[in-house]
Design a protein around this motif. Sequence first.
Motif, short mmCIF file in Angstrom:
data_model
loop_
_atom_site.label_atom_id
_atom_site.label_comp_id
_atom_site.label_asym_id
_atom_site.label_seq_id
_atom_site.Cartn_x
_atom_site.Cartn_y
_atom_site.Cartn_z
N TYR A 162 -0.66 -2.51 3.58
CA TYR A 162 -1.96 -2.93 3.06
C TYR A 162 -2.34 -4.31 3.61
O TYR A 162 -3.45 -4.51 4.13
N GLU A 163 -1.43 -5.27 3.51
CA GLU A 163 -1.70 -6.63 4.01
C GLU A 163 -1.95 -6.62 5.52
O GLU A 163 -2.81 -7.35 6.00
N THR A 205 7.24 0.71 -2.29
CA THR A 205 6.92 -0.58 -2.91
C THR A 205 6.65 -1.62 -1.83
O THR A 205 5.49 -1.98 -1.58
N GLU A 206 7.68 -2.09 -1.17
CA GLU A 206 7.53 -3.12 -0.14
C GLU A 206 6.68 -2.63 1.03
O GLU A 206 5.80 -3.35 1.52
N ARG A 265 2.93 -2.45 0.37
CA ARG A 265 2.32 -3.79 0.32
C ARG A 265 2.15 -4.37 1.73
O ARG A 265 1.10 -4.92 2.05
N VAL A 266 3.17 -4.24 2.54
CA VAL A 266 3.10 -4.76 3.91
C VAL A 266 2.02 -4.02 4.71
O VAL A 266 1.23 -4.64 5.44
#
Length: 95
Positions: free
Chosen positions: A25-26, A18-19, A22-23
């Motif tokens: 990808y960003e 999850t986290e 996202r990190v």
Amino acid sequence: MTEDAEEAQRELLHRIQTEGVRVAYETALAVCRDPKAPAPAKSTASATLFRVAGYFDRKDQSPHKEPHEMSPEELRSEIKRLSQLHKRRPPNIFE
């Protein structure tokens, strides 16, 4: 492995999925957008984004052809594929 260790591993895996995703990808987007990022970093980040999006894993590597671009054999093959696809679809109440 003890129950505590298994629980910790499950929690960590959940956070990564999850986290962490996202990190990652960003971060990849930030590298691609950074005008000061070195070319190899941009190349790696963009390739990662394309790979995750599935662009490198396509079964059909050839671009889609329009009917007027197809050979007679390709047309026959496409007509056969579409006919089989049509037969497998559920009936339409409006037909």
